[in-house]
Scaffold this motif. Structure first.
Motif, PDB file in Angstrom:
ATOM      1  N   ASP A 115      19.768  68.268 -68.984  1.00 46.57           N
ATOM      2  CA  ASP A 115      18.414  67.098 -69.752  1.00 46.57           C
ATOM      3  C   ASP A 115      19.469  66.677 -70.027  1.00 46.57           C
ATOM      4  O   ASP A 115      20.932  66.185 -70.602  1.00 46.57           O
ATOM      5  N   THR A 143       5.855  60.164 -73.458  1.00 45.20           N
ATOM      6  CA  THR A 143       5.735  60.535 -71.839  1.00 45.20           C
ATOM      7  C   THR A 143       6.199  61.783 -71.488  1.00 45.20           C
ATOM      8  O   THR A 143       6.090  62.931 -70.988  1.00 45.20           O
ATOM      9  N   HIS A 144       7.609  61.738 -72.406  1.00 46.11           N
ATOM     10  CA  HIS A 144       8.221  63.170 -71.992  1.00 46.11           C
ATOM     11  C   HIS A 144       8.607  63.105 -73.124  1.00 46.11           C
ATOM     12  O   HIS A 144       9.947  62.176 -73.611  1.00 46.11           O
ATOM     13  N   THR A 145       8.468  64.089 -73.847  1.00 43.39           N
ATOM     14  CA  THR A 145       8.356  64.449 -75.274  1.00 43.39           C
ATOM     15  C   THR A 145      10.220  65.234 -75.569  1.00 43.39           C
ATOM     16  O   THR A 145      10.589  65.621 -74.606  1.00 43.39           O
ATOM     17  N   LYS A 146      10.808  64.587 -76.243  1.00 44.30           N
ATOM     18  CA  LYS A 146      12.218  65.331 -76.770  1.00 44.30           C
ATOM     19  C   LYS A 146      12.027  66.387 -78.129  1.00 44.30           C
ATOM     20  O   LYS A 146      11.391  65.635 -78.887  1.00 44.30           O
ATOM     21  N   THR A 160      13.204  68.380 -73.028  1.00 42.98           N
ATOM     22  CA  THR A 160      12.303  67.945 -72.903  1.00 42.98           C
ATOM     23  C   THR A 160      11.525  68.329 -71.827  1.00 42.98           C
ATOM     24  O   THR A 160      11.272  69.387 -71.281  1.00 42.98           O
ATOM     25  N   MET A 162       7.375  67.246 -70.286  1.00 42.47           N
ATOM     26  CA  MET A 162       6.268  66.821 -69.671  1.00 42.47           C
ATOM     27  C   MET A 162       5.596  66.545 -69.377  1.00 42.47           C
ATOM     28  O   MET A 162       4.715  65.675 -68.567  1.00 42.47           O
ATOM     29  N   THR A 163       4.963  66.897 -71.237  1.00 44.14           N
ATOM     30  CA  THR A 163       3.878  67.047 -71.878  1.00 44.14           C
ATOM     31  C   THR A 163       2.912  65.622 -71.163  1.00 44.14           C
ATOM     32  O   THR A 163       1.736  65.576 -71.114  1.00 44.14           O
ATOM     33  N   GLU A 165       3.148  63.407 -69.187  1.00 44.69           N
ATOM     34  CA  GLU A 165       3.195  62.189 -67.790  1.00 44.69           C
ATOM     35  C   GLU A 165       2.099  63.077 -67.009  1.00 44.69           C
ATOM     36  O   GLU A 165       0.799  62.786 -66.565  1.00 44.69           O
ATOM     37  N   LEU A 166       2.300  64.702 -67.849  1.00 45.90           N
ATOM     38  CA  LEU A 166       1.283  65.658 -66.836  1.00 45.90           C
ATOM     39  C   LEU A 166      -0.465  65.233 -67.630  1.00 45.90           C
ATOM     40  O   LEU A 166      -1.270  65.215 -66.740  1.00 45.90           O
ATOM     41  N   GLU A 234       3.613  73.620 -74.962  1.00 45.79           N
ATOM     42  CA  GLU A 234       4.556  73.414 -75.313  1.00 45.79           C
ATOM     43  C   GLU A 234       5.421  73.968 -76.426  1.00 45.79           C
ATOM     44  O   GLU A 234       6.491  74.040 -76.212  1.00 45.79           O
TER      45      GLU A 234
END
Length: 296
Positions: A115, A143-146, A160, A162-163, A165-166, A234
């Motif tokens: 990651d 966009t890419h949650t950490k 990470t 990708m919620t 972006e999805l 997520e």
């Protein structure tokens, strides 16, 4: 030329889509500017001109401390990753080529599972600067949650999702785009979070039920259900990060509120922090550390 108040340095948050700069007097912003000239729209040799476009009207030659995708391999110049476990801010900044003194904050990497983060480490540093001694997990929606586990001032591990972006892809480019009315149906969001948090394996079929409900029942809660289903899945995947932990959400606007709402149903302690405030606090911490090396 528009003169700005007396300042010591320039804070810069340079992401994939946008560029923001602040003239800073110590840790206080005295002027700001921004553009849509993010890393994704620039070739490496175009970064100096994009920065000059914002800073030249100020007539400033102050050093620039920059975080974000500007330091990616595809950015101005690569600021190499630092591996966890580590403090969020690396001891050494990377100098970008060009006439201005521009110093880039390195990103953070993790080998197992693999990651990376770039930009979020500065927010982590800022959150710790504003909350000394805090241990727990930071959730940084985007966009890419950490999800970042912090202990004793260090990043122990992170993951990470990708919620974001999805959500963007499904809501704009899939069959679900026809059912994306803006309703603010909080009950639908809550129910969707609960569905996939408890049964994440149902995500694919529940997603199509958004389309079917819109066609057969005229339902107008598709956007809220889509958000809830994705965030619930997520949370199920990230259970080791929030279960039994103090969690702070660093964000703004609808995404931040959505994560706070979802997390309050499963966490005993959820706090919020403004993204801009922690970004500036992190950039300030990096500038102060760099300045100490210059004064030594």
């Amino acid at each position: 030329m528009s003169a700005v108040p007396s300042h010591d340095w320039i804070a810069c948050d340079w992401g994939t889509s946008n560029l923001r700069v602040w003239a800073m007097s110590g840790g206080t912003p005295v002027a700001e500017a921004g553009s849509d000239r993010g890393m994704g729209s620039l070739a490496p040799d175009e970064f100096p001109a994009a920065l000059d476009e914002l800073l030249s009207p100020w007539g400033t030659t102050a050093p620039v401390i920059a975080c974000g995708m500007v330091g990616a391999r595809q950015g101005w110049t690569e600021a190499p990753y630092v591996a966890v476990p580590c403090p969020p801010l690396a001891p050494t900044l990377t100098a970008a080529p060009g006439p201005r003194r521009v110093l880039l904050i390195p990103g953070i990497s993790q080998s197992s599972p693999p990651d990376v983060m770039r930009g979020e480490e500065t927010q982590v540093a800022g959150f710790l600067a504003l909350n000394p001694g805090w241990d727990g997990v930071l959730c940084l929606p985007g966009t890419h949650t950490k999800w970042v586990h912090l202990s004793a001032g260090e990043i122990v591990s992170f993951r990470t999702a990708m919620t974001g972006e999805l959500f963007a892809l499904l809501s704009r480019a899939s069959v679900l785009r026809h059912a994306m009315a803006e309703t603010g149906a909080s009950d639908a969001f809550d129910a969707a979070v609960s569905e996939t948090l408890s049964r994440p394996e149902r995500l694919a079929s529940e997603l199509f039920s958004i389309r079917a409900g819109h066609l057969l029942e005229g339902r107008s809660d598709g956007r809220d259900r889509l958000s809830g289903l994705l965030i619930g899945a997520e949370l199920a995947a990230m259970r080791p990060y929030w279960l039994g932990q103090a969690v702070a959400v660093v964000g703004a606007g609808a995404p931040g509120r959505a994560y706070v709402r979802a997390l309050t149903t499963v966490c005993a302690q959820v706090t919020e922090a403004r993204a801009e405030a922690v970004t500036l606090a992190g950039l300030t911490a990096a500038w102060r550390t760099w300045k100490m090396t210059q004064d030594a």
